[in-house]
Motif scaffolding. Structure first.
Motif, PDB file in Angstrom:
ATOM      1  N   THR A  42       0.874  -1.204   0.043  1.00 14.19           N
ATOM      2  CA  THR A  42       0.000   0.047  -0.067  1.00 14.19           C
ATOM      3  C   THR A  42       0.779   1.223   0.057  1.00 14.19           C
ATOM      4  O   THR A  42       1.711   1.378   0.864  1.00 14.19           O
ATOM      5  CB  THR A  42      -0.910   0.028   1.356  1.00 14.19           C
TER       6      THR A  42
ATOM      7  N   THR B 165     -10.079   9.700  -6.328  1.00 15.58           N
ATOM      8  CA  THR B 165     -11.081   8.678  -6.548  1.00 15.58           C
ATOM      9  C   THR B 165     -10.542   7.309  -7.234  1.00 15.58           C
ATOM     10  O   THR B 165     -10.681   6.240  -6.844  1.00 15.58           O
ATOM     11  CB  THR B 165     -12.049   9.039  -7.684  1.00 15.58           C
ATOM     12  N   ARG B 166      -9.282   7.592  -7.837  1.00 15.25           N
ATOM     13  CA  ARG B 166      -8.602   6.316  -8.409  1.00 15.25           C
ATOM     14  C   ARG B 166      -7.793   5.641  -7.634  1.00 15.25           C
ATOM     15  O   ARG B 166      -7.395   4.537  -7.890  1.00 15.25           O
ATOM     16  CB  ARG B 166      -8.082   6.831  -9.730  1.00 15.25           C
ATOM     17  N   SER B 167      -7.193   6.526  -6.336  1.00 12.83           N
ATOM     18  CA  SER B 167      -6.235   5.894  -5.627  1.00 12.83           C
ATOM     19  C   SER B 167      -6.690   4.553  -4.946  1.00 12.83           C
ATOM     20  O   SER B 167      -7.780   4.422  -4.222  1.00 12.83           O
ATOM     21  CB  SER B 167      -5.773   6.797  -4.574  1.00 12.83           C
ATOM     22  N   ALA B 168      -5.875   3.512  -5.151  1.00 10.91           N
ATOM     23  CA  ALA B 168      -6.119   2.407  -4.032  1.00 10.91           C
ATOM     24  C   ALA B 168      -5.683   2.329  -2.670  1.00 10.91           C
ATOM     25  O   ALA B 168      -6.087   1.556  -1.730  1.00 10.91           O
ATOM     26  CB  ALA B 168      -5.575   1.081  -4.855  1.00 10.91           C
TER      27      ALA B 168
ATOM     28  N   PRO C 230      -4.022   4.896   0.918  1.00  8.18           N
ATOM     29  CA  PRO C 230      -4.557   6.299   1.402  1.00  8.18           C
ATOM     30  C   PRO C 230      -4.072   7.391   0.744  1.00  8.18           C
ATOM     31  O   PRO C 230      -2.880   7.389   0.025  1.00  8.18           O
ATOM     32  CB  PRO C 230      -3.849   6.011   2.752  1.00  8.18           C
TER      33      PRO C 230
ATOM     34  N   ASN D 235     -13.152  10.446   2.886  1.00  6.36           N
ATOM     35  CA  ASN D 235     -13.694   9.279   2.816  1.00  6.36           C
ATOM     36  C   ASN D 235     -12.948   8.425   3.816  1.00  6.36           C
ATOM     37  O   ASN D 235     -11.847   7.709   3.578  1.00  6.36           O
ATOM     38  CB  ASN D 235     -13.674   8.900   1.398  1.00  6.36           C
ATOM     39  N   ASP D 236     -13.372   8.125   4.936  1.00  2.00           N
ATOM     40  CA  ASP D 236     -12.597   7.378   5.851  1.00  2.00           C
ATOM     41  C   ASP D 236     -12.576   5.818   5.484  1.00  2.00           C
ATOM     42  O   ASP D 236     -11.594   5.182   5.703  1.00  2.00           O
ATOM     43  CB  ASP D 236     -13.351   7.249   7.134  1.00  2.00           C
ATOM     44  N   ALA D 237     -13.512   5.329   4.611  1.00  2.00           N
ATOM     45  CA  ALA D 237     -13.458   3.900   4.191  1.00  2.00           C
ATOM     46  C   ALA D 237     -12.302   3.808   3.044  1.00  2.00           C
ATOM     47  O   ALA D 237     -11.642   2.628   3.219  1.00  2.00           O
ATOM     48  CB  ALA D 237     -14.947   3.459   3.733  1.00  2.00           C
ATOM     49  N   ARG D 238     -12.171   4.776   2.509  1.00  6.33           N
ATOM     50  CA  ARG D 238     -10.883   4.635   1.670  1.00  6.33           C
ATOM     51  C   ARG D 238      -9.778   5.338   1.899  1.00  6.33           C
ATOM     52  O   ARG D 238      -8.715   5.457   1.226  1.00  6.33           O
ATOM     53  CB  ARG D 238     -11.442   5.277   0.255  1.00  6.33           C
TER      54      ARG D 238
ATOM     55  N   VAL E 246      -9.162   8.591   2.843  1.00  4.08           N
ATOM     56  CA  VAL E 246      -9.032   9.889   2.114  1.00  4.08           C
ATOM     57  C   VAL E 246      -9.219  10.839   3.104  1.00  4.08           C
ATOM     58  O   VAL E 246     -10.283  11.169   3.713  1.00  4.08           O
ATOM     59  CB  VAL E 246      -9.718  10.340   0.854  1.00  4.08           C
TER      60      VAL E 246
ATOM     61  N   SER F 254     -14.457  13.855 -11.051  1.00  4.13           N
ATOM     62  CA  SER F 254     -13.753  12.766 -10.813  1.00  4.13           C
ATOM     63  C   SER F 254     -13.408  11.838 -11.819  1.00  4.13           C
ATOM     64  O   SER F 254     -12.801  10.782 -11.824  1.00  4.13           O
ATOM     65  CB  SER F 254     -14.653  11.744  -9.829  1.00  4.13           C
TER      66      SER F 254
END
Length: 310
Positions: free
Chosen positions: A5, A136-139, A141, A156-159, A161, A267
């Motif tokens: 990651t 949006t595209r990033s896999a 953090p 966006n906590d889940a992703r 960001v 996005s």
């Protein structure tokens, strides 16, 4: 092989060099007397960000078009107060910036290029849109460094960001994650654009819905979920909108119909090919040495070159 990651840092570059310009005295000059306070301040900012947050990838996002025509077509007042001079029809507006800042921007771009720090701008889009697309595209953090609250909508906590908002230089940052947004504004990242749309933003020439401020907007979003839910409630005579709220929302229908496309960052920007990896050494050391000599970049550049290999 196990995937690793990688942490991506996205810089709202203009936001940061504006802060550097006003935060570093204009007595900081090149050997020929030209002010380089924004250049040196930005280099110091980047050095501190790399040192403190250790990104694996870093992208300096640029305003290729700071006032895109497609946004102005929807809301003509969008950033209109920032236009330096009236321009002939069909020509791009020029943003009003301090006289001694504009000449520093090409120097900043040249230094970033010589360092090998990715610099991305796309015609017809703002830096915010480039940031929105990359986030949006990033896999992995993502840390977004900006002094622009508009980008809270990307949290966006889940992703993973989050926004790092400078309070004093970049040594003191407000880490804006979902929990902080909910405590501060009563919404999470996905609701912030609707909050901003309803509240309005004079700094961007967005009128908002007259009579609906930040607290009322947050209460409406809590009650009805999102902007679509609020407008659905307007159509329902049994909903719990007050008579005053109904009147204001009804009168603002035209604005509410077009504002989401203006307020929400894109996005889907068609990005060029580039390498986001944080360089460990300068891409063009000869050019960088000449830039350092010509512009007297001194300790600011040295500090950045020291932290990059680490």
């Amino acid at each position: 092989m196990r995937s690793v990651t990688r942490r991506l840092m996205l810089l709202d570059t203009a936001s940061l060099y504006f802060r550097a310009y006003f935060g570093v005295p204009d007595t900081v000059r090149a050997p020929d007397g030209t002010p380089v306070n924004a250049v040196r301040g930005l280099l110091d900012f980047i050095a501190r960000l790399v040192q403190d947050h250790r990104p694996d990838e870093l992208v300096a996002c640029m305003d290729a078009d700071w006032r895109p025509g497609w946004r102005v077509a929807l809301i003509p007042s969008y950033k209109a107060h920032r236009v330096a001079v009236e321009t002939p029809a069909g020509e791009a507006d020029e943003e009003e910036v301090p006289d001694t800042l504009s000449p520093q921007v090409p120097v900043i771009e040249a230094v970033l290029d010589a360092l090998g720090i990715a610099r991305v701008g796309v015609a017809g889009y703002e830096a915010d849109d480039v940031i929105g697309t990359l986030a949006t595209r990033s896999a992995g953090p993502v840390d977004i460094v900006t002094g622009d609250r508009d980008l809270y909508q990307l949290v966006n906590d889940a992703r993973g960001v989050r926004v790092l908002y400078p309070l004093k230089g970049v040594g003191t940052l407000q880490v804006a994650d979902g929990e902080w947004l909910r405590e501060k504004y009563g919404v999470d990242g996905s609701g912030y654009a609707d909050l901003a749309l309803l509240r309005g933003d004079p700094s961007d020439g967005l009128p908002g819905v007259p009579g609906i401020g930040e607290k009322t907007a947050a209460k409406l979003l809590a009650a009805f979920g999102d902007l679509a839910g609020i407008m659905a409630a307007l159509e329902d005579p049994r909903s719990k909108l007050t008579p005053g709220q109904r009147k204001r929302l009804d009168e603002a229908r035209d604005y509410v119909a077009v504002a989401p496309r203006v307020v929400r960052v894109a996005s889907d920007v068609p990005l060029p090919e580039f390498d986001p990896a944080l360089p460990r050494e300068p891409k063009d050391p000869v050019a960088l040495e000449e830039l350092a000599r010509r512009w007297g970049l001194g300790g600011s550049l040295d500090r950045l070159l020291t932290v990059l290999p680490q």
